[in-house]
Design an enzyme around this catalytic site. Structure first.
Site, PDB file in Angstrom:
ATOM      1  N   ASP A   1     -33.325  76.511  22.506  1.00 58.44           N
ATOM      2  CA  ASP A   1     -32.763  77.554  23.434  1.00 58.44           C
ATOM      3  C   ASP A   1     -33.321  77.261  24.681  1.00 58.44           C
ATOM      4  O   ASP A   1     -33.978  76.134  25.047  1.00 58.44           O
ATOM      5  CB  ASP A   1     -33.319  78.769  22.900  1.00 58.44           C
ATOM      6  CG  ASP A   1     -32.108  80.056  23.220  1.00 58.44           C
ATOM      7  OD1 ASP A   1     -31.595  79.959  24.358  1.00 58.44           O
ATOM      8  OD2 ASP A   1     -31.827  80.603  22.199  1.00 58.44           O
TER       9      ASP A   1
ATOM     10  N   HIS B   1     -27.069  77.901  26.169  1.00 60.56           N
ATOM     11  CA  HIS B   1     -28.289  77.813  26.118  1.00 60.56           C
ATOM     12  C   HIS B   1     -29.030  76.793  26.147  1.00 60.56           C
ATOM     13  O   HIS B   1     -29.957  76.286  25.282  1.00 60.56           O
ATOM     14  CB  HIS B   1     -28.591  78.857  24.729  1.00 60.56           C
ATOM     15  CG  HIS B   1     -28.320  80.234  24.691  1.00 60.56           C
ATOM     16  ND1 HIS B   1     -29.146  81.139  25.538  1.00 60.56           N
ATOM     17  CD2 HIS B   1     -27.444  80.977  24.017  1.00 60.56           C
ATOM     18  CE1 HIS B   1     -28.609  82.231  25.456  1.00 60.56           C
ATOM     19  NE2 HIS B   1     -27.422  82.071  24.639  1.00 60.56           N
TER      20      HIS B   1
ATOM     21  N   ASP C   1     -22.934  80.665  20.648  1.00 58.16           N
ATOM     22  CA  ASP C   1     -22.660  81.814  21.341  1.00 58.16           C
ATOM     23  C   ASP C   1     -23.182  81.803  22.712  1.00 58.16           C
ATOM     24  O   ASP C   1     -23.630  80.764  23.281  1.00 58.16           O
ATOM     25  CB  ASP C   1     -23.961  82.833  20.846  1.00 58.16           C
ATOM     26  CG  ASP C   1     -25.439  82.213  21.037  1.00 58.16           C
ATOM     27  OD1 ASP C   1     -25.490  81.332  20.601  1.00 58.16           O
ATOM     28  OD2 ASP C   1     -26.058  83.198  21.316  1.00 58.16           O
ATOM     29  N   GLU C   2     -22.533  82.838  23.359  1.00 59.20           N
ATOM     30  CA  GLU C   2     -23.065  83.121  24.822  1.00 59.20           C
ATOM     31  C   GLU C   2     -22.863  81.994  25.777  1.00 59.20           C
ATOM     32  O   GLU C   2     -23.678  81.489  26.501  1.00 59.20           O
ATOM     33  CB  GLU C   2     -24.401  83.722  24.932  1.00 59.20           C
ATOM     34  CG  GLU C   2     -24.452  85.135  24.182  1.00 59.20           C
ATOM     35  CD  GLU C   2     -25.835  85.628  24.369  1.00 59.20           C
ATOM     36  OE1 GLU C   2     -25.852  86.946  24.325  1.00 59.20           O
ATOM     37  OE2 GLU C   2     -26.894  84.927  24.397  1.00 59.20           O
TER      38      GLU C   2
ATOM     39  N   TRP D   1     -35.326  88.188  17.629  1.00 63.61           N
ATOM     40  CA  TRP D   1     -35.767  87.447  18.792  1.00 63.61           C
ATOM     41  C   TRP D   1     -37.031  87.933  19.345  1.00 63.61           C
ATOM     42  O   TRP D   1     -37.554  89.075  19.470  1.00 63.61           O
ATOM     43  CB  TRP D   1     -34.569  87.904  19.720  1.00 63.61           C
ATOM     44  CG  TRP D   1     -32.928  87.375  19.164  1.00 63.61           C
ATOM     45  CD1 TRP D   1     -32.057  88.322  18.451  1.00 63.61           C
ATOM     46  CD2 TRP D   1     -32.404  86.212  18.818  1.00 63.61           C
ATOM     47  NE1 TRP D   1     -31.068  87.770  17.995  1.00 63.61           N
ATOM     48  CE2 TRP D   1     -31.196  86.464  18.055  1.00 63.61           C
ATOM     49  CE3 TRP D   1     -32.851  84.786  19.224  1.00 63.61           C
ATOM     50  CZ2 TRP D   1     -30.369  85.336  18.146  1.00 63.61           C
ATOM     51  CZ3 TRP D   1     -31.962  83.790  19.001  1.00 63.61           C
ATOM     52  CH2 TRP D   1     -30.859  84.110  18.502  1.00 63.61           C
TER      53      TRP D   1
END
Ligand SMILES: [Zn+2]
Length: 633
Positions: free
Chosen positions: A216, A291, A355-356, A498
């Site tokens: 990440d 990320h 994601d994101e 998380w």
């Protein structure tokens, strides 16, 4: 056995010690050796089994139970695990060759028992002995986990001379095949020893998929020989661990990156093997294309722009760092990394993020725009679809199935062979399941355990939100009214941890427990077996089990809950509860601050409208949270 041991020790001591000291040592050993007697009368198993029949009789386990094994080798990993676990329970198990003389029989069926599937089992406690049967070693492992939960809660640390347990038959099998728990080791890095503890507590509650979030913005935790700067640069960030996550000061020029690390291949292999013995598949996640701060800090040439990317510190939003999809080198890195991942992790599934992915850079990048044109894509969303499809294809060639966060299913390019993980609520998962994708549910509303679990005013700082134990227990992977062919595509669910605000193993346990027990019962037990009031009482015993094993857990949410019933125009009948059983509720209605000398709530009370009621919850002799004040309306 105890007596025998004591005489051996005695003989040694006589040689080396003076008489007075000897007496003390011997007395201690006798007390320890004899132990206490335990009698278990109530079954408090989590997750609730499919079928339980408790009878009047009982069986007593003595210090040295004889174990017979059939249909599985005495040296199989599961049998070795069970023997070792029983020894940790201060018993002295012995393997014997015949079931005729044994106390506990471990059996893998010769002929498949079709009622229990691959993970199910039958556990029988009779006055004549205990029998654990299953079709597979995993089933046998789960039978044993259930047996452990029938033994005293402190079995892992106390010594008992005998344990009497109720006669019962339990036939059990899971509702869902996917019972997952996630752990983010990027925002904070956790040692192998803790990962194993995490796997232990997962296994105790029959969770079988470990989603290991390894890359990440805040750190890259996979070893890479192909791209070594992922480790020398991407695994480390400037240390701000002494500051609150939300207030981390930016790095100063030239400041060294000292927080972080990565797992070695050997450590990851050790984790995979440890998990496998416990019936758990380790599913690594390599996040992409967003990320990507840690990758771009290591290999800035893979960015669309020449921004000086750094391994992120503190909140990083919006997460702008994204691999350039117009640069073939981005794909080359991911192919190489995933090849390494496939070598380390034997899992059927590999998670590839998705994601994101903030696409501002792609809009501005000439190479990305060229790719869109060349591949006849409509926009940046489809460019992500194209990128992920390339990765999926690569994994398929290696015989693996990809999983992605639910955004991946929205551009029409995610493969139907691959899996969608629904986190932005359950609707994306429902849509995907309707479209024919296999889906795992982990909606934030029920499954995000980085959220608060009780009144935020009295809890350690967290990222926000609120998922109490009760809320976690209300999780239903297949919402009511769902069409049966859509439901068939839901493989199960998982809870996610998380770790932005979680920087120690102890805090991670506190956030996971006991909420993971709720997820476990939601995924293992049939819908009609779920019962909140029974569950919350079982959790009280489970807390003792967790405590005996040294796990940190949250005592729960003590915020008073009201049910009001109108009596007449001026009066309401008020019932008060908390989520935690055995909480004493002290209250006042005269504006004074309640203490343990105040009135104690024993049942519904009539109060006039406009009354201020102040409440002090007390649990296990400790005043919980502060005083709650409400006005009756
Ligand atoms: Zn680009």
């Amino acid at each position: 056995m105890y007596v025998h041991n004591i005489f051996v020790v005695y003989a040694l001591i006589v040689v080396v010690m003076k008489k007075t000291l000897l007496f003390l040592v011997l007395a201690t050993l006798l007390v320890a050796g004899c132990g206490r007697r335990a009698q278990v009368t109530e079954l408090t198993i989590v997750p609730e089994p499919l079928f339980t029949l408790q009878k009047e009789g009982s069986y007593t386990i003595k210090g040295s139970p004889k174990i017979s094994v059939s249909g599985v080798g005495q040296n199989s990993e599961t049998v070795k695990y069970i023997m070792k676990s029983l020894r940790q329970g201060h018993l002295r198990p012995r393997l014997v060759s015949s079931a005729d003389v044994s106390d506990i029989d471990l059996i893998i069926y010769d002929t498949v028992n079709t009622e229990i599937g691959d993970e199910g089992y039958v556990l029988e406690v009779r006055p004549s002995g205990i029998r654990l049967s299953a079709n597979t070693e995993v089933g046998l492992f789960y039978a044993y986990q259930t047996l452990i939960q029938i033994l005293p809660a402190d079995i892992s640390k106390s010594v008992y001379s005998s344990i009497t347990i109720p006669e019962c038959t339990i036939l059990d099998a899971p509702r869902y095949a996917w019972r997952g728990v996630h752990l983010d080791v990027c925002r904070h890095f956790f040692p192998v020893k803790f990962v194993k503890r995490y796997l232990d507590v997962m296994a105790a509650y029959k969770m079988n998929k470990f989603h290991f979030h390894l890359t990440d913005d805040h750190g890259w935790r996979l070893p890479s020989e192909a791209y070594p700067r992922l480790n020398t640069v991407g695994s480390w960030r400037v240390d701000r661990d002494n500051e609150p996550w939300g207030k981390a000061t930016p790095p100063r020029e030239g400041e060294r990156a000292t927080y972080g690390g990565f797992y070695t291949r050997e450590e990851l292999a050790e984790i995979v093997e440890y998990a496998a013995v416990r019936g758990i598949e380790v599913i690594p996640e390599v996040e992409m294309p967003g990320h990507s701060s840690a990758i771009l800090a290591a290999y800035p040439e893979l960015a669309c722009d020449d921004y000086p990317y750094e391994v992120a510190i503190g909140p990083y939003w919006p997460p702008k760092a994204i691999l350039c999809a117009g640069n073939d080198s981005s794909l080359a890195l991911m192919y190489a990394v995933l090849d390494e991942v496939c070598d380390i992790f034997p899992s059927k599934y590999i998670h590839i993020g998705g994601d994101e992915a903030v696409k501002d850079n792609w809009e501005q990048c000439a190479r990305c725009q060229r790719r869109i044109k060349q591949e006849h894509l409509e926009d940046e969303e489809q460019l992500q679809g194209w990128f992920m499809a390339k990765i999926e294809e690569h994994l398929h060639q290696r015989g693996r199935t990809a999983i992605g966060w639910d955004e991946v299913s929205e551009n029409g390019m995610w493969s139907k062979d691959d899996v969608v993980l629904s986190w932005r609520g359950q609707q994306p998962g429902m849509n995907a399941a309707r479209d024919g994708f296999k889906v795992v549910m982990c909606p934030t509303d029920y499954c995000y355990f980085d959220y608060y679990q009780a009144d935020p005013r009295y809890q350690p700082a967290s990222i926000g939100g609120l998922v109490t134990l009760k809320k976690a227990y209300e999780f239903e992977p297949a919402p009511a009214g769902i069409n049966s062919h859509v439901e068939a595509n839901i493989m199960g669910g998982q809870c996610n941890l998380w770790t932005e605000y979680i920087n120690t193993p102890s805090h991670a346990e506190y956030m996971l427990l006991p909420r993971m027990l709720a997820t476990s019962e939601c995924l293992w037990s049939q819908r009609e077996k779920k019962d909140w009031n029974r569950f919350r009482r079982k959790v009280e015993t489970q807390k003792d089990r967790l405590a005996a094993k040294g796990y940190n857990y949250c005592d729960g949410n003590f915020t008073p809950q009201f049910t009001a019933r109108r009596v007449d125009d001026h009066t309401m009948n008020i019932a008060i509860t908390t989520e935690v059983p055995n909480t004493y509720i002290f209250y006042t209605t005269d504006m004074s601050t309640p203490t343990r000398e105040s009135a104690i709530y024993l049942g519904p009370i009539n109060l006039e409208r406009g009354t201020h009621i102040k409440i002090l919850p007390v649990y296990q002799d400790v005043e919980r949270d502060s005083v709650y004040e409400f006005v009756i309306k």
